[in-house]
Scaffold this motif. Structure first.
Motif, short mmCIF file in Angstrom:
data_model
loop_
_atom_site.label_atom_id
_atom_site.label_comp_id
_atom_site.label_asym_id
_atom_site.label_seq_id
_atom_site.Cartn_x
_atom_site.Cartn_y
_atom_site.Cartn_z
N PHE A 1 0.79 -1.23 0.00
CA PHE A 1 0.00 0.00 0.00
C PHE A 1 0.82 1.29 0.00
N GLY A 2 2.11 1.18 0.24
CA GLY A 2 2.98 2.35 0.20
C GLY A 2 2.99 3.16 1.48
N SER A 3 1.81 3.34 2.09
CA SER A 3 1.69 4.15 3.30
C SER A 3 0.30 3.97 3.89
N LYS A 4 0.14 4.55 5.05
CA LYS A 4 -1.19 4.59 5.68
C LYS A 4 -2.18 5.31 4.77
N ASP A 5 -1.73 6.41 4.15
CA ASP A 5 -2.59 7.16 3.23
C ASP A 5 -2.98 6.31 2.03
N THR B 1 -14.83 11.44 7.46
CA THR B 1 -13.47 11.71 6.99
C THR B 1 -13.27 13.20 6.72
N LEU B 2 -14.23 13.82 6.06
CA LEU B 2 -14.10 15.25 5.76
C LEU B 2 -14.04 16.08 7.04
N GLN C 1 -4.65 17.11 2.32
CA GLN C 1 -5.49 17.70 1.28
C GLN C 1 -5.81 16.71 0.15
N SER C 2 -4.85 15.87 -0.19
CA SER C 2 -5.12 14.91 -1.28
C SER C 2 -6.22 13.93 -0.87
N ILE D 1 -9.95 13.44 -2.60
CA ILE D 1 -10.46 12.11 -2.96
C ILE D 1 -11.82 11.87 -2.33
N THR D 2 -11.96 12.24 -1.06
CA THR D 2 -13.22 12.05 -0.34
C THR D 2 -14.34 12.87 -0.97
#
Length: 197
Positions: A48-52, A109-110, A118-119, A123-124
């Motif tokens: 997954f690369g990261s938690k994000d 989430t928002l 911000q990314s 997405i959200t």
């Protein structure tokens, strides 16, 4: 072998979705995720690369589940408006018993993320627009069948439903009387802005 890996990834994302929904983004640590999905650190970051990165897939998964729920409501109901009403009931009334937090994961989430993510915020927002667009399609179908006046703006009505779902889910935290919630949902589609009184 590739098919098995895909199944495992879906299982991981489903488990992570539940964890993020329960705890929120910030309160969920990488260690929490590793424990929940049973992946070692190296495998986690490789996948997954990261938690994000995992959270991005979780948001997509949650959105896909919700869009499928809307489609199911449409298949099971005779009219577009009955479908919308059934979906709102699922989101508001059923969430009292069936979700860890009676608040849409996207909305939650928002409210939780800051400009540092911000990314993820972008997405959200895009996923929320997907849901609203689905409402617009149903409302336009309802207009075609004479359930809603054609003079009404379908986008405005879709936005209205999104706001009402958020408000009703918050209210459901204070009042869990399902019959009262059901009556309130009925009124959404019987009164303005769906009907001119």
């Amino acid at each position: 072998m590739a098919k098995k890996a895909l199944y495992v990834r879906e299982d991981v994302i489903n488990k992570a979705t539940k964890l993020y929904w329960e705890k929120g983004f910030h309160a969920t640590s990488v260690r929490n995720l590793q424990d929940e999905i049973d992946l070692r650190s190296g495998s986690f970051y490789a996948a997954f690369g990261s938690k994000d990165g995992l959270f991005t897939e979780v948001l997509q998964n949650y959105t896909n589940i919700t869009l499928a729920m809307i489609d199911k409501c449409r298949r099971e109901n005779d009219s577009p408006i009955a479908s919308l009403k059934a979906f709102v009931e699922l989101q508001v009334i059923d969430s009292i018993d069936n979700s860890p937090n009676s608040m849409c994961m996207l909305t939650k989430t928002l409210s939780e993320l800051t400009s540092e993510q911000q990314s993820l915020i972008d997405i959200t927002k895009a996923h929320l627009r997907e849901l609203t667009d689905k409402f617009v399609i149903l409302i336009e179908e309802a207009q075609h069948h004479g359930e809603v006046e054609k003079s009404k703006n379908a986008q405005d009505l879709a936005d209205f439903i999104m706001v009402q779902i958020a408000g009703l889910r918050t209210f459901a935290k204070l009042n869990t009387d399902k019959s009262k919630l059901g009556e309130m949902i009925d009124q959404l589609f019987l009164n303005y802005p769906f009907k001119n009184n």
